[in-house]
Design a protein around this motif. Structure first.
Motif, short mmCIF file in Angstrom:
data_model
loop_
_atom_site.label_atom_id
_atom_site.label_comp_id
_atom_site.label_asym_id
_atom_site.label_seq_id
_atom_site.Cartn_x
_atom_site.Cartn_y
_atom_site.Cartn_z
N VAL A 10 0.84 -1.20 0.00
CA VAL A 10 0.00 0.00 0.00
C VAL A 10 0.88 1.25 0.00
N HIS A 11 1.99 1.21 0.75
CA HIS A 11 2.92 2.34 0.76
C HIS A 11 3.56 2.52 -0.61
N THR A 12 3.89 1.41 -1.26
CA THR A 12 4.43 1.47 -2.61
C THR A 12 3.43 2.13 -3.55
N HIS A 13 2.16 1.77 -3.40
CA HIS A 13 1.10 2.37 -4.22
C HIS A 13 1.06 3.89 -4.02
N ALA A 14 1.22 4.34 -2.78
CA ALA A 14 1.18 5.78 -2.50
C ALA A 14 2.34 6.51 -3.19
N ARG A 61 -5.27 -1.74 -6.06
CA ARG A 61 -4.27 -1.89 -5.01
C ARG A 61 -4.82 -2.80 -3.92
N PRO A 62 -3.95 -3.44 -3.16
CA PRO A 62 -4.42 -4.29 -2.06
C PRO A 62 -5.09 -3.44 -1.00
N ARG A 63 -6.09 -4.00 -0.39
CA ARG A 63 -6.82 -3.28 0.64
C ARG A 63 -6.16 -3.48 1.99
N GLY A 64 -5.69 -2.37 2.57
CA GLY A 64 -5.10 -2.45 3.90
C GLY A 64 -6.19 -2.38 4.96
N ASP A 65 -5.87 -2.89 6.11
CA ASP A 65 -6.81 -2.82 7.22
C ASP A 65 -6.79 -1.41 7.82
N TRP A 66 -7.97 -0.83 8.01
CA TRP A 66 -8.05 0.48 8.65
C TRP A 66 -7.95 0.28 10.15
#
Length: 314
Positions: A60-64, A90-95
């Motif tokens: 997710v950080h890579t996506h950002a 993008r993969p869904r991160g846990d909130w």
């Protein structure tokens, strides 16, 4: 990837780290959303050292990072007409809810500790605006309107492979954040101190005229890790003084620099500031993001809503 005119040469580091190993010599204009989506799947499956999987949060950080770079390619340099990253899956991160949140009293204690440090204004501004680390390190003096009591956040600064990289904000948007009189005074004093450093530095001063608000003592760019590590050092010195008799009765809980952003948001929400206003200050592209991240705070406010309504009618 071939770095040729018309491609994203300004982001050669990002391309080398995140794209080239997966798409070879494909030209930038040929990158499709499906290409980026496959990249994320590959990273999740075997993107780590020795072919080990990467965590969802890392991808997710890579996506950002990619989103920021490609948006600059579209909006700033006009290399592309649209960003393939925006349409990639993008993969869904846990909130996850924020961890330790200081009380206002604890925040005041920390800022009192930081007051003697030359970067005190950085931590004060982080707490009083909720701005991200990279956004504050990217802030220039022309973007600070002390008379109008506001700052304009236009971009973000980070370090990739040892090099400073500047790009857009996380949302890709510029935003204006209001500041209070106390913060105006802090920034005025900070500028006076920076001007004094500039005079002492003379020709060795590396900063530009009306350059970055926060620099090293010789005008150079500050590494993000410098401001990230400092709160922990200040807290440790406060909690564990050399003279044990001076140890505080109530030690400060350890928090991350990013938690100053959470403190800002939580304090505003508990004070009854509307979610969409808080989202705007934080730079969230959608208030729904604020609702998800600070759901526990909003639930707490909701609990008191019935009593507030009843008292209003009384």
């Amino acid at each position: 990837m071939e770095i040729k005119p018309g491609t994203l040469e300004d982001y050669r580091i990002t391309i080398r780290l995140y794209i080239k190993p997966h798409i070879g010599k494909t030209k930038l204009q040929a990158v499709r959303p499906s290409t980026i989506t496959k990249l994320y799947r590959d990273l999740l499956a075997r993107g780590g050292r020795g072919g080990k999987p990467l965590s969802v949060s890392t991808v997710v950080h890579t996506h950002a990072i990619l989103r920021r770079a490609f948006r600059d390619a579209v909006e700033v340099h006009e290399y592309l007409s649209s960003s393939p990253v925006d349409k990639a899956k993008r993969p869904r991160g846990d909130w996850r809810e924020p961890g330790m949140i200081w009380t206002p009293a604890q925040l005041r204690t920390f800022l009192a500790l930081a007051r003697s440090h030359r970067l005190f204004a950085f931590f004060h501004l982080a707490a009083y605006t909720g701005a991200r680390r990279g956004e504050l390190l990217n802030l220039r003096w022309p973007d600070v309107d002390l008379g109008g009591k506001q700052i304009t956040i236009k971009g973000s600064t980070g370090v990739v492979d040892g090099e400073h990289i500047e790009g857009t904000t996380k949302s890709g948007r510029t935003r204006v954040v209001t500041i209070d009189d106390g913060t105006v005074a802090v920034l005025r004093k900070h500028r006076e101190a920076q001007d004094a450093e500039k005079l002492r530095g003379g020709e060795s001063w590396k900063g530009e005229e009306d350059g970055h608000v926060f620099t090293t003592a010789w005008g150079g760019a500050i590494y993000p890790t410098t401001v990230t590590a400092l709160p922990g050092k200040l807290i440790k010195a406060y909690n564990e003084p050399e003279d044990k008799d001076q140890a505080p009765v109530h030690p400060l809980p350890y928090v991350r620099l990013h938690d100053l952003r959470h403190i800002h948001a939580t304090t505003l929400l508990l004070a009854g500031v509307p979610v969409h206003i808080v989202a705007t200050r934080l730079g969230h592209a959608d208030p729904a993001i604020t609702l998800r991240v600070y759901a526990h705070v909003i639930r707490s406010a909701e609990t008191a809503a019935a009593e507030i309504f009843a008292r209003a009618l009384e």
